[in-house]
Design a protein around this motif. Structure first.
Motif, PDB file in Angstrom:
ATOM      1  N   GLY A 240      19.400  22.722 -32.271  1.00  0.00           N
ATOM      2  CA  GLY A 240      19.338  21.759 -31.239  1.00  0.00           C
ATOM      3  C   GLY A 240      20.456  22.315 -30.159  1.00  0.00           C
ATOM      4  N   ILE A 241      21.499  22.937 -30.540  1.00  0.00           N
ATOM      5  CA  ILE A 241      22.628  23.112 -29.719  1.00  0.00           C
ATOM      6  C   ILE A 241      22.159  24.440 -28.684  1.00  0.00           C
ATOM      7  CG2 ILE A 241      24.066  24.800 -30.677  1.00  0.00           C
ATOM      8  CD1 ILE A 241      25.138  21.814 -28.420  1.00  0.00           C
ATOM      9  N   SER A 242      21.324  25.327 -29.246  1.00  0.00           N
ATOM     10  CA  SER A 242      20.753  26.503 -28.316  1.00  0.00           C
ATOM     11  C   SER A 242      19.719  25.819 -27.508  1.00  0.00           C
ATOM     12  CB  SER A 242      20.415  27.529 -29.557  1.00  0.00           C
ATOM     13  OG  SER A 242      19.251  26.993 -30.109  1.00  0.00           O
ATOM     14  N   ALA A 243      18.919  25.123 -27.919  1.00  0.00           N
ATOM     15  CA  ALA A 243      17.888  24.371 -26.957  1.00  0.00           C
ATOM     16  C   ALA A 243      18.531  23.645 -25.876  1.00  0.00           C
ATOM     17  CB  ALA A 243      16.933  23.660 -27.526  1.00  0.00           C
ATOM     18  N   ARG A 244      19.575  23.078 -26.333  1.00  0.00           N
ATOM     19  CA  ARG A 244      20.383  22.301 -25.416  1.00  0.00           C
ATOM     20  C   ARG A 244      20.833  23.056 -24.167  1.00  0.00           C
ATOM     21  NH1 ARG A 244      21.811  18.929 -29.961  1.00  0.00           N
ATOM     22  NH2 ARG A 244      20.182  17.580 -30.424  1.00  0.00           N
ATOM     23  N   TRP A 245      21.481  24.301 -24.760  1.00  0.00           N
ATOM     24  CA  TRP A 245      22.177  24.930 -23.827  1.00  0.00           C
ATOM     25  C   TRP A 245      21.228  25.456 -22.781  1.00  0.00           C
ATOM     26  CZ3 TRP A 245      21.473  30.014 -22.168  1.00  0.00           C
ATOM     27  CH2 TRP A 245      22.416  30.562 -21.509  1.00  0.00           C
ATOM     28  N   ILE A 246      19.884  25.820 -23.166  1.00  0.00           N
ATOM     29  CA  ILE A 246      19.048  26.404 -22.034  1.00  0.00           C
ATOM     30  C   ILE A 246      18.772  25.053 -21.102  1.00  0.00           C
ATOM     31  CG2 ILE A 246      16.682  26.907 -21.817  1.00  0.00           C
ATOM     32  CD1 ILE A 246      16.732  28.550 -24.538  1.00  0.00           C
ATOM     33  N   ILE A 247      18.658  23.919 -21.703  1.00  0.00           N
ATOM     34  CA  ILE A 247      18.179  22.626 -21.011  1.00  0.00           C
ATOM     35  C   ILE A 247      19.258  22.601 -19.826  1.00  0.00           C
ATOM     36  CG2 ILE A 247      17.781  20.207 -20.974  1.00  0.00           C
ATOM     37  CD1 ILE A 247      16.463  20.500 -23.462  1.00  0.00           C
TER      38      ILE A 247
ATOM     39  N   HIS B  40      19.314  23.218 -15.868  1.00  0.00           N
ATOM     40  CA  HIS B  40      19.241  21.936 -15.184  1.00  0.00           C
ATOM     41  C   HIS B  40      17.831  21.227 -15.131  1.00  0.00           C
ATOM     42  CE1 HIS B  40      21.531  19.097 -12.865  1.00  0.00           C
ATOM     43  NE2 HIS B  40      20.264  18.896 -12.179  1.00  0.00           N
ATOM     44  N   GLY B  41      17.339  21.482 -16.491  1.00  0.00           N
ATOM     45  CA  GLY B  41      16.081  21.021 -17.063  1.00  0.00           C
ATOM     46  C   GLY B  41      14.867  21.634 -16.407  1.00  0.00           C
ATOM     47  N   ARG B  42      14.992  22.988 -15.889  1.00  0.00           N
ATOM     48  CA  ARG B  42      13.819  23.630 -15.264  1.00  0.00           C
ATOM     49  C   ARG B  42      13.827  24.904 -15.780  1.00  0.00           C
ATOM     50  NH1 ARG B  42      10.019  20.199 -12.897  1.00  0.00           N
ATOM     51  NH2 ARG B  42      11.036  18.743 -11.438  1.00  0.00           N
ATOM     52  N   ALA B  43      12.903  25.430 -16.788  1.00  0.00           N
ATOM     53  CA  ALA B  43      13.151  26.712 -17.437  1.00  0.00           C
ATOM     54  C   ALA B  43      11.702  26.979 -17.945  1.00  0.00           C
ATOM     55  CB  ALA B  43      14.182  26.622 -18.574  1.00  0.00           C
TER      56      ALA B  43
END
Length: 389
Positions: free
Chosen positions: A198-205, A209-212
């Protein structure tokens, strides 16, 4: 006629403005897609966030996980050291930095508590791991560590250990921390895979800034790793502005030979669309560096790469040097080695498992302070007091 001419002129001017705006917008998009552009934490890769509510939660979670000071909140009481024990650590493969790091923690703790430790390397193959487990059971140790592989893949050896009264403690052996009945483990030492994924995915988000555009790398032959990557994909999918470009299955024993080829192919396919990567183990980015370098990619990204697990010293070095890795979610490998020894001591004393699970942490160049490992502060002193050492 005059009013009609004015209307036509106005329409013509409006069309010119629309065309100019379209050209400017296209130029801005192209400029934003240049591979050399730098995207920092909290900066947008494509205008407003694609998931404002999810982004806000991700930013808050990442901020908590990046805190530098994390103090020991594990056990402070337990049985005194049992004398004269021998532990065999069966490793999935010692080329996996996480497996090796936990083994080194076991060795260090065993010296303090006064036990003997033997490490048997399974070499990363099913036959090798089965042979290593057979060898471990045959020497009749006090306990066996299942180091980073599925106990069900060695079910016959596990049954023989159980029949001989040899307790098993897992490290990343099953998906959840704590005791396991099927397979039979006194306990399994790991962070919660849900937290790490969860935290690794949230780091990407948060970082994008929610565009990846994201590539996920896993080893589907290891149930724990496959489960982790599935959870990462699920969390990434909560943000509509994040696109999963590819899901790559690269067995860890083959990482050094296969990863460079996969990276080169991904760069060719996705180019500037690829902004972030997450791998279930940091070692993939060590093997990816040559391919990124050959393609002329900057070490500081994009793509911005995060390791969802382990956090070996080389990962910290790559992060500090900004060489094709931006972050890691490190396991507290040394602390977990000490915990394995403490869990065996509880088993030998007829006590239940401690139930301790380490918190998740994110390491970046901004909070590493030049360190090459991460562990909560104070665990060595706590275990020494428990053992009377």
């Amino acid at each position: 006629m005059h009013s009609d001419g004015n209307r036509k002129a106005t329409i013509a001017r409006h069309r010119v403005r629309l065309a100019a705006c379209a050209l400017l917008a296209a130029a801005a998009v192209l400029a934003g897609c240049e591979r050399g552009s730098q995207i920092g934490a909290g900066e947008s890769t494509g205008g407003p966030s694609g998931c404002p509510a999810v982004l806000a939660g991700a930013q808050a979670a990442v901020s908590r996980a990046e805190k530098k000071e994390v103090f020991w909140n594990g056990p402070t009481t337990g049985p005194a050291a049992a004398p004269g024990k021998t532990i065999v650590y069966v490793a999935q493969t010692m080329t996996n930095p996480g497996v090796a790091g936990a083994a080194n923690g076991v060795r260090e703790a065993a010296r303090v508590i006064g036990w003997n430790v033997r490490v048997i390397d399974g070499g990363g193959t099913p036959a090798g791991i089965q042979a290593a487990m057979s060898q471990a059971v045959a020497v009749r140790p006090s306990g066996i560590v299942v180091g980073g592989f599925d106990p069900d893949s060695t079910s016959q050896q596990v049954s023989r250990a159980d029949a001989a009264g040899i307790p098993l403690v897992g490290w990343h052996a099953v998906a959840a921390p704590g005791p396991s009945r099927r397979p039979e483990l006194f306990t399994n030492v790991t962070t919660r895979v849900e937290d790490v994924a969860g935290i690794s995915a949230r780091w990407i988000i948060a970082h994008s800034h929610g565009r990846a555009g994201v590539v996920v790398i896993t080893d589907a032959s290891i149930p724990f790793a496959r489960h982790k990557s599935d959870l990462i994909r699920k969390e990434l999918a909560t943000c509509s502005g994040v696109e999963l470009l590819a899901y790559e299955n690269i067995p860890i024993p083959d990482a050094s030979s296969r990863t460079p080829q996969v990276i080169a192919s991904l760069l060719s396919r996705f180019r500037s669309r690829w902004t972030h990567s997450v791998a279930i183990n940091d070692l993939y980015f060590a093997d990816a560096a040559a391919a990124f370098r050959a393609a002329g990619e900057k070490g500081s990204g994009p793509p911005f790469n995060i390791g969802a697990g382990d956090g070996d010293p080389s990962a910290f070095q790559r992060i500090d040097d900004r060489l094709y890795q931006a972050a890691t979610v490190p396991e507290p490998l040394s602390q977990q080695g000490w915990q394995i020894v403490d869990e065996f001591n509880r088993a030998f004393s007829g006590r239940p498992a401690s139930g301790y699970v380490a918190p998740v942490h994110i390491t970046t160049a901004g909070n590493s302070d030049g360190a090459t490992t991460w562990d909560p502060a104070g665990y060595r002193e706590a275990y020494r007091r428990i053992w009377g050492k």
